[in-house]
Design a protein around this motif. Structure first.
Motif, short mmCIF file in Angstrom:
data_model
loop_
_atom_site.label_atom_id
_atom_site.label_comp_id
_atom_site.label_asym_id
_atom_site.label_seq_id
_atom_site.Cartn_x
_atom_site.Cartn_y
_atom_site.Cartn_z
N GLU A 27 1.06 -0.96 -0.03
CA GLU A 27 -0.04 -0.05 0.09
C GLU A 27 0.78 1.22 -0.01
N ARG B 239 -2.03 5.45 9.15
CA ARG B 239 -2.50 4.76 9.76
C ARG B 239 -2.03 3.44 10.98
N ARG C 239 -17.59 4.23 -4.31
CA ARG C 239 -16.45 4.03 -3.41
C ARG C 239 -15.00 4.03 -4.25
N PHE C 240 -14.57 4.14 -5.47
CA PHE C 240 -13.38 4.25 -5.79
C PHE C 240 -12.90 5.74 -5.29
N LYS D 150 -13.90 6.70 -2.20
CA LYS D 150 -12.94 6.51 -1.11
C LYS D 150 -11.54 5.51 -0.98
N GLU D 151 -11.63 4.52 -1.30
CA GLU D 151 -10.76 3.40 -1.45
C GLU D 151 -9.52 3.83 -2.18
N ALA D 152 -9.61 4.87 -3.45
CA ALA D 152 -8.36 5.54 -3.28
C ALA D 152 -8.14 7.21 -2.59
N LYS D 153 -9.19 8.17 -1.42
CA LYS D 153 -8.41 8.16 -0.77
C LYS D 153 -8.14 9.56 -1.67
N THR E 69 -3.82 5.93 -9.67
CA THR E 69 -5.08 6.42 -9.18
C THR E 69 -5.17 7.38 -10.12
N GLN F 59 -5.83 13.37 4.68
CA GLN F 59 -6.44 11.92 4.43
C GLN F 59 -7.57 11.78 5.10
N GLU G 209 -11.72 12.18 3.70
CA GLU G 209 -12.66 11.94 3.82
C GLU G 209 -13.89 12.04 4.31
#
Length: 574
Positions: free
Chosen positions: A44, A52, A92-93, A95-98, A121, A140, A144
């Protein structure tokens, strides 16, 4: 420049970005080596991984990425008020790609990314939108939050997590194992972590979690003022409080007696020491978390609020080889921070320093600090008797709470030690009468006390948004009533406004109002006559002591705080 850098593989970029953070003193070199060995470092984005794991604050990560990649940082105000390209991009994209689009041009789209080095991305966005992509760096959590506000349900993070908590499972609060299981569930863990993270982001000093009959109240104390935040539903009370007690290693089955605990945590790259206190109330346990962040405390006299004249006098008292220096004020007025700053200045290789505290708030390098433990008989007085055999030069006593402690402090000063301590009184003059009331003989007070510093905290105006205004004649008269002669001409003061930098409050941080009473022959004479605190205060002012009110007026004129803040804190002790 950004595009060239983004073609590096993940591990190569991780090493380069990690070294950049090490160079900025944001990440220890050893921690970088350990993190690079994790399997996640290859799977990641390294910047997201650091956030994180709580190794670096997300804003520090964003600022470093913006500088390294020449991808400017996006502020909260730069996010759009309406969603862009929602028919072309799935939630969804995003959120996952931030990532979130922030501006659309004829041939390009500007996007904020938590990981602007993520070429995958950027390529995906270019293909989906059919336009060139201009990457910008975003924090981040702010990305979000923007995604949820613009494309989601509009619910906050706390609202979303609360929906997933098994609220019906909290009915049987006597089932200890059930409470443990509930407190260990992922939604509850995420909720408690989010409350603590948000508190640190907002510079809170305390978190208050208070259960009532029909709601759970959560408040942050920011710059000395309590502010209520969104809280989970009342049905989650047992789960939330049990989770906090669990990580503090407290007895979650005991809800009838108060408990104290400690939680060391690493949050946003900072080592945070959390002091926990629980007390039973009518509708459950009230919990207060005290957040101690050593990095945020500046042990510097000018930052604390000392002007040049007061600091010169204070240092003169500190330079005396023996005697008692008292710092006085109500709870939460910054007394311990002032003493720590003094200790740091006195801490030289040719001196031995010992402290007795309850609790030890911050660990100071090179100073022997003792934590009292009354439950095993280690009280202030008992600890002081023992440390006198340790041959210290300087002793700091967290607080003079009783006659026994005060007498040992006096004896220590008489035998050639410099003693620093605190008292709870309203002003400098009252500290003398407080010692006499405790039972310390007047001749011992006059022989040992060398100086008394009284202080209160006021909120510091936000430098980004403060607004000047010309004071009305009535305000000028108030200055003169307080014994302060304002400069000639129109009087310019400042007031709060509110902006993104200060969270809309108009204030950011706090500063001390100070008055320093230096012991003189005239004041000693009044003490031997058992004069009232007001008379001692009056004599000190006649000898040139600047009062807290006068110090506040000076800070209001300088635009450091507001006139109303000064009156709120200092007018009662004029």
């Amino acid at each position: 420049m950004v595009t060239t850098m983004l073609h590096e593989d993940k591990l190569a970029f991780a090493e380069r970005f990690g070294k950049f953070l090490v160079k900025q003193d944001r990440l220890p070199k050893r921690t970088l080596s350990q993190t690079l060995r994790l399997p996640e470092a290859q799977e990641e984005n390294f910047s997201v991984l650091l956030v994180r794991l709580g190794l670096v604050a997300e804003r520090h990560v964003a600022e470093a990425l913006a500088e390294l990649l020449a991808a400017p940082l996006v502020e909260k105000k730069d996010f759009p008020s309406m969603p862009l390209l929602e028919e072309r991009l799935s939630v969804r994209f995003l959120k996952e790609a931030k990532t979130v689009p922030i501006a659309e041009g004829e041939n390009s789209v500007t996007v904020a990314l938590a990981a602007p080095q993520d070429q995958f991305t950027i390529d995906a966005l270019r293909m989906a939108l059919g336009k060139s992509i201009i990457p910008r760096t975003g924090v981040q959590s702010e990305i979000e939050e923007a995604i949820e506000r613009l494309y989601g349900t509009g619910q906050s993070d706390i609202g979303q997590i609360s929906k997933t908590i098994d609220q019906g499972a909290t009915d049987d609060e006597d089932d200890v194992q059930h409470l443990k299981d509930l407190a260990s569930e992922a939604p509850v863990v995420r909720l408690v972590n989010l409350v603590i993270n948000r508190a640190i982001e907002q510079r809170a000093s305390d978190i208050h979690i208070e259960p009532f009959e029909h709601r759970l109240q959560i408040r942050y104390r920011i710059d000395g003022e309590l502010r209520e935040i969104e809280a989970p539903p009342v049905q989650s009370t047992a789960a939330v409080i049990s989770r906090i007690k669990l990580i503090a290693k407290l007895n979650i089955a005991e809800r009838r007696l108060p408990q104290d605990g400690r939680i060391p945590m690493r949050v946003q790259g900072k080592d945070i020491d959390i002091r926990l206190s629980t007390v039973p109330t009518l509708h459950g346990e009230s919990v207060v978390l005290r957040l101690l962040d050593k990095e945020s405390v500046k042990l510097d006299f000018s930052t604390l609020g000392f002007d040049a004249a007061t600091l010169a006098q204070f240092r003169q008292v500190l330079s005396l080889p023996h005697g008692i220096l008292l710092v006085t004020g109500p709870t939460g007025s910054g007394k311990t921070t002032t003493l720590y700053t003094a200790l740091q200045e006195l801490n030289t290789p040719n001196r031995k320093l010992l402290t007795v505290e309850d609790p030890v708030e911050y660990q100071l390098e090179g100073i022997n600090q003792i934590q009292t433990k009354p439950q095993i008989g280690l009280s202030f007085a008992n600890a002081l008797r023992s440390i006198m055999r340790q041959d210290p030069d300087i002793i700091m006593i967290g607080e003079m709470r009783d006659l026994e402690t005060a007498r040992i402090a006096v004896q220590s000063a008489l035998t050639g030690h410099l003693v620093l301590s605190t008292l709870h009184t309203n002003d400098a003059g009252s500290s003398v009468t407080r010692m006499l009331d405790m039972g310390v003989e007047d001749y011992l007070v006059t022989s040992t006390v060398t100086g008394i510093l009284a202080q209160r905290l006021v909120r510091r105006l936000c430098a980004e948004c403060r607004q000047p205004y010309q004071a009305l004649p009535e305000l000028v008269a108030r200055f003169k009533e307080g014994g302060f002669e304002p400069p000639p001409g129109p009087l310019l003061l400042y007031q709060e406004k509110g902006c993104a930098a200060c969270g809309g409050s108009g204030f950011r941080g706090r500063i001390a109002l100070l008055e320093l009473l230096v012991m003189s022959d005239a004041i000693r004479s009044l003490i031997l006559q058992h004069a009232a605190g007001g008379e001692i205060q009056k004599m000190a002012k006649a000898e040139g002591m600047k009062t807290m009110l006068s110090d506040g007026y000076q800070k209001a004129l300088a635009g450091t705080t507001t006139f109303s803040e000064v009156l709120r804190v200092a007018q009662e002790i004029r």
